[in-house]
Design an enzyme around this catalytic site. Structure first.
Site, PDB file in Angstrom:
ATOM      1  N   CYS A   2       8.175  20.415  16.619  1.00 15.07           N
ATOM      2  CA  CYS A   2       7.350  21.427  17.277  1.00 15.07           C
ATOM      3  C   CYS A   2       7.277  22.699  16.440  1.00 15.07           C
ATOM      4  CB  CYS A   2       7.950  21.790  18.622  1.00 15.07           C
ATOM      5  SG  CYS A   2       8.166  20.377  19.692  1.00 15.07           S
ATOM      6  N   ARG A  27       4.572  19.804   9.833  1.00 18.83           N
ATOM      7  CA  ARG A  27       5.862  19.478  10.440  1.00 18.83           C
ATOM      8  C   ARG A  27       5.776  18.215  11.288  1.00 18.83           C
ATOM      9  NH1 ARG A  27       9.208  24.246  11.182  1.00 18.83           N
ATOM     10  NH2 ARG A  27       9.934  23.353  13.120  1.00 18.83           N
ATOM     11  N   TRP A  73       5.735  18.068  19.319  1.00 22.25           N
ATOM     12  CA  TRP A  73       6.168  16.733  18.905  1.00 22.25           C
ATOM     13  C   TRP A  73       6.931  16.197  20.095  1.00 22.25           C
ATOM     14  CZ3 TRP A  73      10.837  14.140  17.409  1.00 22.25           C
ATOM     15  CH2 TRP A  73      10.647  13.041  16.555  1.00 22.25           C
ATOM     16  N   ASN A  99      10.338  25.435  21.667  1.00 20.57           N
ATOM     17  CA  ASN A  99      10.896  24.349  20.845  1.00 20.57           C
ATOM     18  C   ASN A  99      12.333  24.153  21.295  1.00 20.57           C
ATOM     19  OD1 ASN A  99       8.570  24.519  19.374  1.00 20.57           O
ATOM     20  ND2 ASN A  99       9.515  25.403  17.536  1.00 20.57           N
ATOM     21  N   GLY A 100      12.740  22.921  21.471  1.00 19.76           N
ATOM     22  CA  GLY A 100      14.130  22.683  21.859  1.00 19.76           C
ATOM     23  C   GLY A 100      14.202  21.847  23.124  1.00 19.76           C
ATOM     24  N   GLU A 478      16.895   5.762  -1.590  1.00 18.20           N
ATOM     25  CA  GLU A 478      15.819   6.736  -1.415  1.00 18.20           C
ATOM     26  C   GLU A 478      14.459   6.092  -1.697  1.00 18.20           C
ATOM     27  OE1 GLU A 478      15.229   9.406  -0.091  1.00 18.20           O
ATOM     28  OE2 GLU A 478      13.522  10.322  -1.080  1.00 18.20           O
ATOM     29  N   LYS A 482      11.456   6.076   0.960  1.00 15.51           N
ATOM     30  CA  LYS A 482      10.139   6.663   0.670  1.00 15.51           C
ATOM     31  C   LYS A 482       9.039   5.645   0.959  1.00 15.51           C
ATOM     32  CE  LYS A 482      10.434   9.929   0.391  1.00 15.51           C
ATOM     33  NZ  LYS A 482      11.371  10.994   0.502  1.00 15.51           N
ATOM     34  N   GLU A 485       8.686   5.077   4.828  1.00 17.67           N
ATOM     35  CA  GLU A 485       8.197   6.181   5.657  1.00 17.67           C
ATOM     36  C   GLU A 485       6.727   6.515   5.418  1.00 17.67           C
ATOM     37  OE1 GLU A 485      10.304   9.934   5.266  1.00 17.67           O
ATOM     38  OE2 GLU A 485      10.545   9.615   3.137  1.00 17.67           O
ATOM     39  N   HIS A 501      25.509 -11.932  -0.920  1.00 14.18           N
ATOM     40  CA  HIS A 501      26.344 -12.017   0.279  1.00 14.18           C
ATOM     41  C   HIS A 501      25.500 -11.999   1.550  1.00 14.18           C
ATOM     42  CE1 HIS A 501      29.970 -11.734  -2.068  1.00 14.18           C
ATOM     43  NE2 HIS A 501      29.474 -10.678  -2.707  1.00 14.18           N
ATOM     44  N   LYS A 600       8.719  17.030   9.914  1.00 15.22           N
ATOM     45  CA  LYS A 600       9.450  17.784   8.896  1.00 15.22           C
ATOM     46  C   LYS A 600      10.407  18.710   9.631  1.00 15.22           C
ATOM     47  CE  LYS A 600       9.337  19.029   4.389  1.00 15.22           C
ATOM     48  NZ  LYS A 600       9.726  17.949   3.467  1.00 15.22           N
TER      49      LYS A 600
HETATM   50  C1  F6R Z   1      12.481  11.900   4.089  1.00 16.73           C
HETATM   51  C2  F6R Z   1      12.775  13.180   4.665  1.00 16.73           C
HETATM   52  C3  F6R Z   1      13.877  13.272   5.670  1.00 16.73           C
HETATM   53  C4  F6R Z   1      14.698  14.538   5.383  1.00 16.73           C
HETATM   54  C5  F6R Z   1      15.757  14.736   6.471  1.00 16.73           C
HETATM   55  C6  F6R Z   1      16.631  15.951   6.190  1.00 16.73           C
HETATM   56  O1  F6R Z   1      11.481  11.972   3.132  1.00 16.73           O
HETATM   57  O2  F6R Z   1      12.148  14.145   4.342  1.00 16.73           O
HETATM   58  O3  F6R Z   1      14.685  12.151   5.664  1.00 16.73           O
HETATM   59  O4  F6R Z   1      15.288  14.402   4.125  1.00 16.73           O
HETATM   60  O5  F6R Z   1      15.131  14.886   7.718  1.00 16.73           O
HETATM   61  O6  F6R Z   1      15.862  17.107   6.103  1.00 16.73           O
HETATM   62  P1  F6R Z   1      16.430  18.420   5.450  1.00 16.73           P
HETATM   63  O7  F6R Z   1      16.602  18.158   3.995  1.00 16.73           O
HETATM   64  O8  F6R Z   1      15.391  19.461   5.727  1.00 16.73           O
HETATM   65  O9  F6R Z   1      17.737  18.712   6.115  1.00 16.73           O
END
Ligand code: F6R
Length: 605
Positions: A2, A27, A73, A99-100, A478, A482, A485, A501, A600
């Site tokens: 949010c 976000r 969100w 937010n929250g 990672e 990537k 996602e 295994h 985000k």
């Molecule tokens: C993946 C991604 C998330 C963040 C995670 C932590 O591409 O962006 O997995 O890495 O939510 O976010 P931060 O780094 O802001 O604590």
């Protein structure tokens, strides 16, 4: 997650609020809304869906100079028009964006009684109804209501009877004030403020602010005044621009030579063949006293932490583990005086990472932060740290911040290594390796056409494996993250040694296996894993810095990064995997910058 924007001042509020919402889009959200005090009444428009749906609902521009806006969100209640914020009380005197999460919402509804008609399924709506039952000063009423709430909030409230004023408050969810010329703003995120001001104040938990066009005051929950200093942020607005690129994600990938350079700038000490990290707040004696390190983070930050653990352990010979921040804090961790704790976070606001930081500090542990977002909560609460200086990251999927996390870890590994047994000669060679990193990332970017071909060839796969060993494993994790996602292709990462295994059962000619092969001691063993995959007809895509001919024989495609030292070759391979995920997502027509279901800066638990 949010987002909040609030504006009071000389401009018409509506365009500022809509622009703020646009900037908060990255976000992740599923509904939006605005409330503006217009001709002494609160006018509210809300809509499920993206911002253009909200805009299409506004037939005639709303006049008025004071208002609030929100991107939601969904947590409590589906993404519908009714559940979108702002929420108003029955008489429409107050409008609230929140937010929250309010944990005692049922108890609060019981206090409000049965006469209230709720128009949404959200927990947030109770705030507006509780406010309506309070007499007296605006900010005092908000404070009284917040005192009844158990939970987290970043919020903004407008009051029809105080048409120039906005009250904002913070407890566990960020709120930043933006000081303009004859105008004041507030937002949950710098991105929404950067066009209007570079003078900002971060509220701390338990603080409220009353903002008016020409002034503001910050008070605590006990009504005492809080003295806050504004900080000046440099060159913010430019960073929120796509700069002509098709996606923010692409821009953030191709910007990496520059952003990695920014992480390194001023931090190489050639005289003593070490790193200069002034913000750690650790003396040379403290550094040699460190017996263990625990790295905490979530998602890509956790995978960066795992890569960092490998760098530090191999160079400085200190035992290091990386753990998911949320799991760590809930298992009542043992905190030791001679351990160092490191929290890694791009946003500096991730709830679980922040909670883990507080848990360690509560038990007396010393915590460093590796953080990108300047002035963020984690950055302010850690005992010392390293700013990444990667600039704001807009795309939901992390790329440039992830690379800068690894770069910051390489610097820390160098410093810790040189405070122990790493020789000046080895220190100098690592410095040279780090100096070459931006140029080497540029060389990796020239592989883009080859990477795009691989992405196109395998884009219809249902599943992909990413495998690697030791240094290569966090990169594989990672890479899989990537790909899933942003392209929604199922991907799993495994230690190459674990393949036989279990997961090998899933390898067929339909399952591309991306094999990470740094040119190190384990190279022959990882090549053997390629043989195992090949024997099951699995297509192999090799990402390597080695020139071994066997790799070319076994792989359908070889993506070769420049030869570099042990600390930076995983970083270069990570960039290949970012481009692979990006091109897979683009060729499948995905919403690259705002992948489904993701947000985000995850500011809830
Ligand atoms: C993946 C991604 C998330 C963040 C995670 C932590 O591409 O962006 O997995 O890495 O939510 O976010 P931060 O780094 O802001 O604590």
């Amino acid at each position: 997650m949010c987002g909040i924007i609030a504006y009071t001042g000389k401009q018409t509020a509506m365009p500022v609020l809509l622009d703020g919402l646009k900037r908060l889009e990255y976000r992740g959200y599923d509904s939006t809304g605005i409330s503006i005090i217009s001709r002494k009444r609160i006018k509210t428009v809300k809509a499920a869906g993206k911002l253009n749906v909200l805009e299409s609902k506004i037939d005639t521009p709303i006049t008025g100079h004071c208002g609030i806006g929100h991107t939601r969100w969904a947590t409590h209640g589906a993404p519908t028009d009714e559940n979108a914020h702002p929420h108003v009380d029955s008489a429409k005197r107050f409008a609230v964006v929140h937010n929250g999460i309010i944990e005692n919402v049922d108890a609060l509804k019981a206090i409000l009684g049965d006469d209230i008609t709720y128009t949404s399924e959200t927990d947030s709506e109770v705030i507006a109804h509780l406010l309506a039952q309070h007499e007296g000063d605006f900010i005092d009423a908000v404070r009284d209501v917040l005192a009844q709430i158990i939970g987290t909030y970043g919020l903004a409230v407008i009051d029809q009877q105080n048409p120039d004023q906005i009250v904002v408050a913070r407890n566990g969810s960020p709120v930043i004030l933006g000081i303009g010329d004859g105008e004041m703003l507030a937002a949950s995120d710098m991105s929404a403020l950067s066009r209007y001001t570079n003078q900002v104040i971060h509220l701390d938990d338990g603080e409220l602010a009353l903002i008016e066009p020409e002034s503001f005051k910050v008070v605590r929950m006990d009504a005492t005044l809080a003295h806050k200093e504004a900080i000046t942020l440099s060159n913010q607005a430019a960073n929120y621009d796509r700069g002509g690129h098709p996606h923010y994600l692409y821009k953030e990938i191709v910007d990496q030579p520059e952003t990695a350079q920014q992480t390194i700038n001023g931090r190489l000490d050639e005289r003593f063949s070490t790193a200069r990290l002034g913000g750690l707040n650790l003396s040379a004696r403290d550094l040699i006293g460190i017996k263990r390190i625990t790295i905490l983070g979530c998602g890509s930050a956790l995978y960066a932490g795992m890569a960092g653990a490998s760098m530090i352990e191999s160079l400085a010979r200190i035992p290091v583990v990386a753990e998911p921040a949320a799991e760590f804090r809930y298992r009542n961790p043992v905190i030791e005086q001679d351990s160092l704790y490191i929290v890694v976070s791009q946003s500096g606001e991730t709830f679980d990472s922040l909670a883990a930081l507080r848990e360690v500090q509560r038990k007396g542990g010393f915590v460093l932060g590796i953080v990108n977002s300047v002035g963020s909560t984690i950055a302010r609460e850690v005992d010392g740290g390293i700013y990444m200086h990667a600039g704001p990251e807009v795309s939901v999927a992390s790329t440039k911040a992830y690379t800068s996390m690894l770069t910051a870890f390489a610097l820390l590994a160098l410093l810790l290594g040189r405070s122990r047994d790493v020789s000046p000669q080895l220190g100098t060679s690592i410095i040279n390796e780090l100096k070459a990193l931006p140029e080497n990332i540029s060389k990796v970017l020239t592989l883009e056409t080859d990477i795009a071909k691989v992405a196109d060839r395998y884009k219809n796969s249902h599943s992909a494996f990413f495998i690697g060993r030791t240094n290569g494993l966090p990169i594989a994790l990672e890479g899989a993250q990537k790909l899933k996602e942003i392209s929604y292709i199922h991907a799993e990462a495994y230690p190459a040694s674990e393949l036989k295994h279990g997961p090998l059962a899933l390898v067929t000619e339909e399952t591309p296996c991306i094999v990470i092969l740094p040119d190190d001691d384990l190279l022959p063993k990882t090549i053997s894993s390629m043989e195992e995959i090949k024997a099951r007809s699995g297509p192999v895509i090799a990402v390597t810095s080695s020139d071994s001919k066997r790799i070319d024989k076994l792989a359908e495609a070889v993506l070769r990064v420049p030869a570099s030292g042990p600390l930076t070759q995983p970083i270069l391979m990570g960039v290949v995997l970012q481009l692979l995920a990006y091109h897979s997502a683009v060729s499948l027509g995905r919403d690259v910058d705002q992948p489904r279901n993701l947000a985000k800066s995850v500011t809830v638990e």
